[in-house]
Design a protein around this motif. Sequence first.
Motif, PDB file in Angstrom:
ATOM      1  N   ASP A 135      33.364   9.254  15.183  1.00 16.89           N
ATOM      2  CA  ASP A 135      32.435   8.493  14.353  1.00 16.89           C
ATOM      3  C   ASP A 135      33.221   7.462  13.540  1.00 16.89           C
ATOM      4  OD1 ASP A 135      30.670   7.523  12.480  1.00 16.89           O
ATOM      5  OD2 ASP A 135      29.969   9.483  11.797  1.00 16.89           O
ATOM      6  N   PRO A 136      32.972   6.157  13.734  1.00 17.76           N
ATOM      7  CA  PRO A 136      33.756   5.153  12.992  1.00 17.76           C
ATOM      8  C   PRO A 136      33.645   5.299  11.478  1.00 17.76           C
ATOM      9  CG  PRO A 136      32.563   4.130  14.802  1.00 17.76           C
ATOM     10  CD  PRO A 136      32.064   5.540  14.706  1.00 17.76           C
ATOM     11  N   ALA A 137      32.454   5.618  10.975  1.00 23.61           N
ATOM     12  CA  ALA A 137      32.288   5.758   9.527  1.00 23.61           C
ATOM     13  C   ALA A 137      33.118   6.927   8.999  1.00 23.61           C
ATOM     14  CB  ALA A 137      30.813   5.957   9.184  1.00 23.61           C
ATOM     15  N   GLU A 138      33.149   8.015   9.761  1.00 30.90           N
ATOM     16  CA  GLU A 138      33.956   9.168   9.359  1.00 30.90           C
ATOM     17  C   GLU A 138      35.439   8.824   9.385  1.00 30.90           C
ATOM     18  OE1 GLU A 138      34.412  12.727  12.012  1.00 30.90           O
ATOM     19  OE2 GLU A 138      33.314  13.727  10.402  1.00 30.90           O
ATOM     20  N   LEU A 139      35.842   8.026  10.370  1.00 32.48           N
ATOM     21  CA  LEU A 139      37.237   7.619  10.481  1.00 32.48           C
ATOM     22  C   LEU A 139      37.640   6.752   9.290  1.00 32.48           C
ATOM     23  CD1 LEU A 139      39.505   8.060  12.548  1.00 32.48           C
ATOM     24  CD2 LEU A 139      38.838   5.919  13.637  1.00 32.48           C
ATOM     25  N   ILE A 140      36.764   5.821   8.899  1.00 38.65           N
ATOM     26  CA  ILE A 140      37.061   4.967   7.749  1.00 38.65           C
ATOM     27  C   ILE A 140      37.158   5.805   6.480  1.00 38.65           C
ATOM     28  CG2 ILE A 140      36.090   3.177   6.263  1.00 38.65           C
ATOM     29  CD1 ILE A 140      35.058   1.809   8.822  1.00 38.65           C
ATOM     30  N   GLU A 141      36.240   6.738   6.307  1.00 43.00           N
ATOM     31  CA  GLU A 141      36.287   7.582   5.116  1.00 43.00           C
ATOM     32  C   GLU A 141      37.590   8.371   5.053  1.00 43.00           C
ATOM     33  OE1 GLU A 141      33.680  11.111   2.901  1.00 43.00           O
ATOM     34  OE2 GLU A 141      33.113  10.412   4.896  1.00 43.00           O
ATOM     35  N   GLU A 142      38.006   8.914   6.200  1.00 48.74           N
ATOM     36  CA  GLU A 142      39.229   9.726   6.235  1.00 48.74           C
ATOM     37  C   GLU A 142      40.467   8.888   5.960  1.00 48.74           C
ATOM     38  OE1 GLU A 142      42.702  11.614   8.296  1.00 48.74           O
ATOM     39  OE2 GLU A 142      41.526  10.004   9.216  1.00 48.74           O
TER      40      GLU A 142
END
Length: 356
Positions: free
Chosen positions: A8-15
């Motif tokens: 998930d790109p959004a999850e990757l950015i958050e991490e």
Amino acid sequence: MPFTFSVDPAELIEERTPQWVLSGIDPAVLDQMSRRIRDLWADGPGGWAHEWSLLAEQAEKDGDALRASGLYGIAKFPVLGNAAHARAYDNHLRTFRQASVGFEVPFERQVIGVRFRGQVAQVPVHLYLPENLPADAPVVLVFSGVDTWKAEVHPTAVATAQMVGARVATVDMAGTGESPVANGPDGEQYIGGVIDWLRRRFPEARRVGTVGFSFAGHWTVKLALLGTVDAAVSIGGLIDTAFSPEAVARLRFGMPGIFGNSLRLDAELSRAELAAAMGPFSLRAQGLLDDWGSDPVPLLYVNGAEDQHIPADDAKPLEARPNTVVRLVPNATHCALQEAQELIPWSLQWLGDRLA
């Protein structure tokens, strides 16, 4: 061949927010990109490489090649799984070379021959060579892990050159970036070949040290245990239980696919296959955590106590090792990047004292 995988790109950015904020990305931009990007691999609007490359192109138009390189570095993240990410990586290196003429420290790019696994690998190395250093000034190799590569540790390389008073090299670990060879449990021999070349290039250097982030921190620990270097810093390195089946089963944020790409595979491994591939990297499995020797190489290990990838007990064996400092930072995640503004200078001061 490189391969893609689901994340998930959004999850990757958050991490990755602590890492990219540290590199100068405005949190508001990260929030905007989290909403704009719909797919990690799509080659067009809404695709990861496309959207980040638009920001990089604007930085180029503004005449800021170093910022453009950093943004292209995010655009190619986390692996070169398709043509869009490969193009972003080419642009990342191109703009980095453009920016290098203005670096605070004189810079060279070399391609060197390193004997590894029975062949001679052609290995790109970046050198930072401060002027007016004495001939016996130390040499330090700075490098990072499976998804963040040599140009992206530029700020640490410059800080190391200036704070330690050292000639500094950066390189991609095996299986990443421009490295021509696959990752494997013997990857320290690849890095050792680079160190051998540095010793030949700077024969009067009094000592050689290493600084490694994330998976490169695994290699810096191993180099210290083997006595290949004179002092080592590991920031977020993987040691023992990080390679256990239980830890592998908990990996998230695309890490199974990222690690599989470092092995230069052409498809994602099952969890059982991934555990079998990662297990041999354990330094305990390699017999390196049982006998410290009579005069162990100085080693500093730093990480966040809340690391999302590495179990909390992974560095525990090092606590009993002489000449070793283990520092786990409360409320910090992988590599303790939330506290990097204090931790990296402190770590470099520690290293400089050991290489003096």
